[in-house]
Design an enzyme around this catalytic site. Sequence first.
Site, PDB file in Angstrom:
ATOM      1  N   ASP A  42      -8.593   2.728   0.465  1.00  0.00           N
ATOM      2  CA  ASP A  42      -7.249   2.664   1.029  1.00  0.00           C
ATOM      3  C   ASP A  42      -6.290   1.736   0.298  1.00  0.00           C
ATOM      4  O   ASP A  42      -5.186   1.476   0.797  1.00  0.00           O
ATOM      5  CB  ASP A  42      -7.319   2.249   2.499  1.00  0.00           C
ATOM      6  CG  ASP A  42      -7.998   0.897   2.695  1.00  0.00           C
ATOM      7  OD1 ASP A  42      -8.633   0.407   1.743  1.00  0.00           O
ATOM      8  OD2 ASP A  42      -7.895   0.337   3.809  1.00  0.00           O
ATOM      9  N   GLU A  43      -6.655   1.220  -0.875  1.00  0.00           N
ATOM     10  CA  GLU A  43      -5.699   0.381  -1.592  1.00  0.00           C
ATOM     11  C   GLU A  43      -5.924   0.465  -3.093  1.00  0.00           C
ATOM     12  O   GLU A  43      -7.019   0.743  -3.572  1.00  0.00           O
ATOM     13  CB  GLU A  43      -5.767  -1.080  -1.123  1.00  0.00           C
ATOM     14  CG  GLU A  43      -7.085  -1.761  -1.349  1.00  0.00           C
ATOM     15  CD  GLU A  43      -7.025  -3.245  -0.967  1.00  0.00           C
ATOM     16  OE1 GLU A  43      -5.999  -3.901  -1.253  1.00  0.00           O
ATOM     17  OE2 GLU A  43      -8.010  -3.731  -0.388  1.00  0.00           O
TER      18      GLU A  43
END
Length: 452
Positions: free
Chosen positions: A105-106
Site C-alpha cells: 500500500d505504499e
Amino acid sequence: MRSDPTILHVDLDAFFAAVEQRDKPSLRGKPVVVGGVGGRGVVATASYEARVFGVRSAMSTREARARCPHAAYLTGRFDAYRQTSRRVMELLRGLSPLVEPLSLDEAFVDLAAAGLDDLSVAGVTAVAERLKADVAEVTGGLCGSVGVATSKLVAKIASDLDKPDGLVVVPPGTERDLLRPMSVGVIPGVGPATAERLRRAGVHTVQDLEDVPADELVRVVGQAHGTSLYRMARADDDRPVVAERETKSVSVEGTYDTDLVDRRLLEGLVERQATQVAERLRKARLSGRTVTVKIRLHDFTTHTRSSTLPAPTDDTRVVARLARSLLGEVDTSGGVRLLGVGVSGLADWIQEDLFADYEDTEQAGAGSTLEPLPADALAAVTRSRPWAPGMDVVHAEHGAGWVWGSGVGRVTVRFETAGTGPGPVRTFRMDDPALAPAAGDRFDDPEDDPEG
C-alpha cells in the site's frame, strides 16, 4: 540533496479495511478491523471509523474488541489486496520508471525521472492531484495520501500529515522548519527503545535531537545509529529511489488459538509451512540456502533456529527436513503459540543434482522418530475456522457474498458485492453443498500469508 521537490511518497489510507469497505457495501462508513480474529489475533489495519475508538495496527484483537465491540472483525483477503495494489503500482510506473514499492500500500516515486517539464512546487502539486484522482479511479474509490519533498525522509513524513486523502508538498528549504517541532519518533529508526534512550537524554523533539552533538548521539545510541540520526535530524537524506527491491526471504507463519504441545502436531504444522514456502519459491523462480524456523512459546519468548545448505534449493523435502530438525532443537514442552518457517539467502538458480539422491540418503521422516500425525488432527488446527469472517463465498442459488460469521455448525452470509449495494443475510449449514469459497479465496488465516 535535491533542489526540487521530486520525490513523491504515496500511502493508501487504511488499505486492507478500505478494500473491505469497497467490496462490502454494508460496511461503508462503519468501523472495520482486519487481522487475526481469534483470541490471540493482532490488528493488521483498522478503518478510520474504528480508529476513533482507539483501535490501532499491531494492537491485540482482544483489546480492539474491548474498545470497539460493534466493529466488523474480518480476516484478510490477500488476493483482493494484491490485485488492487498491482493496479496502483502499474499506475505509478506509468508516471515514472523509478518506483520503489515499500509494501502493498505504499511506494516512492522519483518525479525527476518522469520527464516532467515543471518541477516547481506548483508543478508537482498538479501532478500529485492528478495521481490521487487516478488512484481513486483504478482502485474503485480508494484514497491515497501523498507527500512530495526533496528527500525520502520528508516525503514520507509529509504523506502522513493530512490523512486521510491528504496532499502535502514541502517547498525546498523548509524541511528543517517542518521537522523541528515534531516528536523524535518521526525519524526512521527511532523505535520505542531508542526513543526511551533519547528521552533520558532530554531529547523529545527533532529540534532537541538537532541540538545534540554528533559524538553525544553516538554515545547514547551507538556509532551507526547515532551518525544516521544526526543527519536525519537535519533533513540530510540523499537516499535514491530504487526501482527494484530485492526479495530477501520467503516465509510463512501462523498463530494458534491454544498452546500446542503435541510434538507430532507441531511437526505436521512445520512441514505444511515448509511446503507452502517451497511452493512460493518455485512460483517466484527462486531458491534459497538458509532455512529458519521461528517458535514463540507459551510465555511469549521467541526462538529462531537456522541451517544453511551448501547450495540453494526449492525442494519441499529438503526444506521440510531441515525445518523439522530445527524444531527439535527447541524445548516446546510448555506449549507453542506461534510457528513459522522461512527461507533466505535467495538466488535465481538451483543446483539440480545436489539433492537428486535425497530420498536415498535422507528419508522424509528424518529428524523425527514419532509416528506420522493423522491428517484430520492437522486439519483441526490449520482449518479451525473454515468459514473465516470476511472471506468471499458463492452460493448456487443466491450468488456471491461474504461470510459474516460462523459457529455451532452454521455459517451466516451477506449476499452483496462492490456493485450491488447492501444485500440480504442468510444462514446455512456449514456443510451446505450449495455454498463454496469463491475462486481465489482460501481458508488460511491472514497470519499464514505474509508477503515474503
